[in-house]
Each structure stands twice: as structure tokens, then as C-alpha cells.
Design an enzyme around this catalytic site. Structure first.
Site, PDB file in Angstrom:
ATOM      1  N   CYS A 122      -7.666   1.868  -3.435  1.00 59.52           N
ATOM      2  CA  CYS A 122      -6.719   1.411  -2.369  1.00 59.52           C
ATOM      3  C   CYS A 122      -6.913   2.822  -1.613  1.00 59.52           C
ATOM      4  CB  CYS A 122      -5.266   1.025  -2.901  1.00 59.52           C
ATOM      5  SG  CYS A 122      -4.247   0.900  -1.832  1.00 59.52           S
ATOM      6  N   HIS A 164      -5.362  -8.685  -2.048  1.00 58.56           N
ATOM      7  CA  HIS A 164      -4.974  -7.020  -1.992  1.00 58.56           C
ATOM      8  C   HIS A 164      -4.066  -6.743  -1.013  1.00 58.56           C
ATOM      9  CE1 HIS A 164      -5.966  -2.880  -3.055  1.00 58.56           C
ATOM     10  NE2 HIS A 164      -5.595  -2.726  -1.932  1.00 58.56           N
ATOM     11  N   GLU A 165      -4.519  -7.241   0.288  1.00 62.01           N
ATOM     12  CA  GLU A 165      -3.671  -6.867   1.472  1.00 62.01           C
ATOM     13  C   GLU A 165      -2.585  -7.469   1.668  1.00 62.01           C
ATOM     14  OE1 GLU A 165      -4.774  -4.234   3.196  1.00 62.01           O
ATOM     15  OE2 GLU A 165      -6.819  -4.153   1.982  1.00 62.01           O
ATOM     16  N   HIS A 168       0.128  -5.849  -0.287  1.00 57.71           N
ATOM     17  CA  HIS A 168       0.772  -4.629   0.206  1.00 57.71           C
ATOM     18  C   HIS A 168       2.104  -5.052   1.061  1.00 57.71           C
ATOM     19  CE1 HIS A 168      -1.653  -1.074  -0.352  1.00 57.71           C
ATOM     20  NE2 HIS A 168      -2.691  -1.751  -0.231  1.00 57.71           N
TER      21      HIS A 168
HETATM   22 NI    NI Z   1      -4.658  -1.093  -0.670  1.00 56.93          NI
END
Ligand code: NI
Length: 217
Positions: A122, A164-165, A168
Site C-alpha cells: 500500500c 483493497h481500495e 480504504h
Molecule cells: Ni492501499
């Protein structure tokens, strides 16, 4: 953040040099749930912000996604896509390149029960990678820059990047989901664990892999 404060903050970011400054782990903006996009930014600002995020992602080596909180903007916005330079290597390893995509107000749920493990990194945790087990297939709901709603299934690498995004935007970092014993420097990941393969990595660092492992490292 009020719409006026938010617009000012976006203007400040758009005036800054590229690539944009990336917020590092420890900043609370990465730990808060981002607000849904609902008219806080006018269309032109939103498009310029999306373009700046795309350019920053493309100018940062190894980047395949960027979420708005990572540039200090607490909104439900992310961009993703694999860089053209990575395309040949992906195809060689049996993975499809991921086209550039803008996600606004996205949410996902697993589609099916298959889970896969792979190293992730990341931009907000530079220099480190760790193995994360995630659903192999997901169903994503999102809006594009023009407000059109889409629902689509993603699998493999695309599903991993999307998760993953979108994580966030809920204040979740990949480390929250990682096998912490797999934590490795980028150098170790590239030089040692990439060539060794995921099973050897798990054996030597002593962490479990999912039973129906379909590693996509
Ligand atoms: Ni990330």
C-alpha cells in the site's frame, strides 16, 4: 468537513505538484469512514481530482490503485488499474490486466466461497508487503464520474485491488486483514518470496494459507 472546506482542500491539492502527496499510516484520515459523494464537489472539480489521482497512480511505480483518503480527501472515491508496463508480466503469469476504473460510492460483497491469498502492499505503508486472504470473486456496486450506477462481478487480481481500495474508504488498511507473520520488506518480497512461491513463504514464515488456496501471487 463542510462542502466549502472540502472544495478549498481539493483546490489546494489540485494546485500542488504531481505526483500528489500520499498520506502515510498514522494519519486519522486513513482510519475514518469516508463520506459518500453527494454533490459536495462540482462536476469539474470531481473530474480534475479523478485525473490527478490517475496521474499520481501512474507516476508511482508499482501502484495499481489509489483511494481519496490517501491524498487527504475523506470521500468515497478511488481509482484503480494496472500500469501498461506490467501488462506483459501479468499475462505471462495468467492474470488479466485491470483497465483504469473510477469508483464512486462503491461497495462489495463476496460472490461465492472461494478465497485466495497473495502479497499486497500500500502506498500509505511504503516499503512493506504482507499476505492477505480475500474472496476470489466479488460483486461490486459503484457509480462512475457521470453518476451512472454499475453492478459487476470481479475475480482474481481485479477483485483483490477493488477490495483493497474499497476497504480504504471504510478506514480499513490491508494490514488489518493480513497474516501478520508474513510481513516482509518490499526487498524480501521481491527477491525471496516472489521466486519461492506462496506455499514456501507460508511454510518458512509459519503462517496459514486458506484451505482451497488459489494463490494469485
Ligand atoms: Ni492501499
Amino acid at each position: 468537513m463542510s462542502p466549502i472546506d472540502l472544495s478549498d482542500k481539493v483546490d489546494e491539492i489540485l494546485d500542488a505538484a504531481r505526483p500528489l502527496h500520499i498520506v502515510a499510516a498514522g494519519d486519522p484520515v486513513l482510519r475514518q469512514r469516508a463520506a459518500p459523494i453527494d454533490g459536495q464537489l462540482d462536476g469539474k472539480r470531481l473530474r480534475r481530482l479523478t485525473d490527478a489521482m490517475r496521474d499520481t497512480m501512474r507516476e508511482t511505480q508499482g501502484a495499481v490503485g489509489l483511494a481519496a483518503p490517501q491524498i487527504g480527501i475523506p470521500l468515497q472515491l478511488a481509482v484503480l488499474g494496472t500500469p501498461p508496463a506490467l501488462e506483459a508480466r501479468l499475462i505471462e503469469s495468467g492474470q488479466a490486466p485491470v483497465p483504469f476504473t473510477v469508483l464512486i460510492n462503491p461497495s462489495y460483497q463476496p460472490a461465492g466461497t472461494r478465497r485466495g491469498a497473495a502479497f499486497e502492499g500500500c502506498l500509505s505503508l511504503p516499503g512493506w508487503q504482507a499476505v492477505v486472504t480475500r474472496p476470489q470473486e466479488i460483486e461490486l456496486t459503484w457509480e462512475d464520474g457521470a453518476g451512472r450506477k454499475s453492478v459487476e462481478q470481479f475475480s482474481g487480481l481485479a477483485a483483490r485491488i477493488v477490495q483493497h481500495e474499497v476497504d480504504h474508504l471504510a478506514g480499513t488498511l490491508y494490514l488489518d486483514r493480513a497474516e501478520i507473520r508474513s510481513l516482509s520488506t518490499l526487498e524480501e518480497t521481491v527477491q525471496r518470496w516472489g521466486p519461492a512461491g506462496l506455499e514456501a513463504t507460508a511454510r518458512e514464515l509459519c503462517f496459514p494459507l486458506p484451505q482451497d488456496d488459489e494463490a494469485d501471487v
